[in-house]
Design an enzyme around this catalytic site. Structure first.
Site, mmCIF file in Angstrom:
data_model
loop_
_atom_site.group_PDB
_atom_site.id
_atom_site.type_symbol
_atom_site.label_atom_id
_atom_site.label_comp_id
_atom_site.label_asym_id
_atom_site.label_seq_id
_atom_site.Cartn_x
_atom_site.Cartn_y
_atom_site.Cartn_z
ATOM 1 N N THR A 44 6.775 1.339 2.228
ATOM 2 C CA THR A 44 8.195 1.544 1.914
ATOM 3 C C THR A 44 8.431 2.961 1.413
ATOM 4 O OG1 THR A 44 8.487 -0.803 1.382
ATOM 5 C CG2 THR A 44 10.150 0.727 0.548
ATOM 6 N N TRP A 45 7.561 3.429 0.539
ATOM 7 C CA TRP A 45 7.672 4.803 0.029
ATOM 8 C C TRP A 45 7.532 5.798 1.171
ATOM 9 C CZ3 TRP A 45 3.528 7.696 -3.314
ATOM 10 C CH2 TRP A 45 4.066 8.913 -3.763
ATOM 11 N N SER A 91 -0.121 -5.108 -7.315
ATOM 12 C CA SER A 91 1.251 -4.991 -6.809
ATOM 13 C C SER A 91 1.631 -6.201 -5.958
ATOM 14 C CB SER A 91 1.387 -3.703 -5.994
ATOM 15 O OG SER A 91 2.710 -3.524 -5.551
ATOM 16 N N HIS A 139 2.751 -4.149 9.244
ATOM 17 C CA HIS A 139 1.537 -4.445 8.492
ATOM 18 C C HIS A 139 0.394 -4.855 9.419
ATOM 19 C CE1 HIS A 139 3.635 -3.902 4.815
ATOM 20 N NE2 HIS A 139 4.329 -5.016 4.873
ATOM 21 N N ALA A 191 0.813 -1.213 0.000
ATOM 22 C CA ALA A 191 0.000 0.000 0.000
ATOM 23 C C ALA A 191 0.847 1.263 0.000
ATOM 24 C CB ALA A 191 -0.951 0.007 1.193
#
Length: 308
Positions: free
Chosen positions: A36-37, A148, A114, A33
């Site tokens: 990481t970004w 993804s 998560h 979702a």
């Protein structure tokens, strides 16, 4: 596939990640979702804040980031065989950080998980009770998440390879994938978001992948405000540049190309709406029907935020 709430592939000696301490920031999201970004965004904010506030540079340059309880994540902790030293994550430059276990001083930490909200409340209650701990929940259009996640399974040596897209989509819709149902995950954190708003508690910030793509500058500013950090307009622009997809994809310290568990690009496309290249018309209709039945009108604001 079977939901893995127990996370049997836990990395040893991670109990400290479940003990919220002053200055911690927990980044929560369903897999794929955008956690990481968002971690990269927070890393760039800390780095820029250190530059603009030299008196606090050591505090923010010394921050570490780690992903708890998932060996397949590039931010997972790595452990050293050196006596008395444990790798507790990575610093803002992507280098492994070793913490002296005899030192009680905790560095600032960016911890991505998560966890569904119920698991977070059960295992890390201090995160909700400590005013000096912040949380950010990242949500993303479920169709893009499914696509993804499917490709992530195909390129990750530690995850089972799906037989087909059709099979994986069925498993995703039913919640028979690792971390369970996307719908339950988003419902739980949205309810917690509303609950904390009603309590006038500035504890949890909700961000969507789409809003970060649509107006990165504004979202970076929102995140800074949530954390009580002030950056100059030029500093925010620098954070935006460091965290755009093209910049990250070129950087081997951030694209995870050196991680040998991946058979392809960890940073694949980073687009909004790529699901349209994967879903058939029938799959789209079935998914939309499920979305409506699972979320309904109570979740219209967050569903609308997924649109560009």
């Amino acid at each position: 596939m079977i939901p893995d709430f127990a996370m049997q592939n836990n990395i040893p000696n991670e109990a400290d990640l479940l003990k919220a301490t002053d200055g911690d920031v927990y980044l929560l999201a369903y897999p794929k979702a955008g956690v990481t970004w968002t971690t990269e965004v927070l890393t760039a904010i800390y780095s820029q804040y250190a530059i603009e506030n030299p008196s606090r540079a050591a505090e923010f340059e010394g921050a570490i980031r780690a992903h708890g309880f998932c060996t397949s994540c590039p931010l997972s902790r790595r452990h050293s065989t050196k006596p008395g030293l444990t790798s507790v994550g990575y610093d803002i430059n992507g280098n492994a950080v070793f913490h002296d276990e005899t030192n009680d001083q905790k560095p600032r930490r960016l911890i991505s998980l998560h966890f569904p909200v119920e698991r977070m409340e059960a295992l890390i209650p201090d995160a909700f009770q400590n005013d000096r701990v912040k949380m950010i929940y990242v949500a993303r259009n479920a169709k893009d998440v499914a696509v993804s996640y499917y490709h992530f399974h195909k390129m990750n040596e530690t995850l089972p390879t799906p037989e087909s897209w059709e099979e994986f989509l069925d498993d995703f819709i039913s919640g028979s994938v690792r971390c369970g149902s996307w719908f339950e995950h988003v419902r739980g954190w949205w309810r917690k978001h509303i609950e904390l708003q009603q309590q006038h508690t500035n504890k949890l910030l909700l961000v969507t992948f789409e809003s970060l793509k649509r107006n990165t500058y504004n979202e970076v500013e929102r995140i800074c405000n949530h954390l009580g950090l002030k950056l100059s307009p030029e500093g925010i622009e620098e954070v935006c540049f460091k965290c755009n997809f093209t910049t990250m994809k070129r950087d081997p310290r951030r694209n995870h190309s050196q991680n040998d568990i991946f058979k392809g690009d960890f940073l694949r496309k980073g687009k909004v709406g790529d699901w349209q290249n994967q879903f058939t018309q029938t799959q789209r209709q079935n998914f939309d029907d499920t979305m409506h039945s699972q979320l309904g009108n109570d979740y219209t604001p967050i569903v609308n935020s997924f649109a560009m």
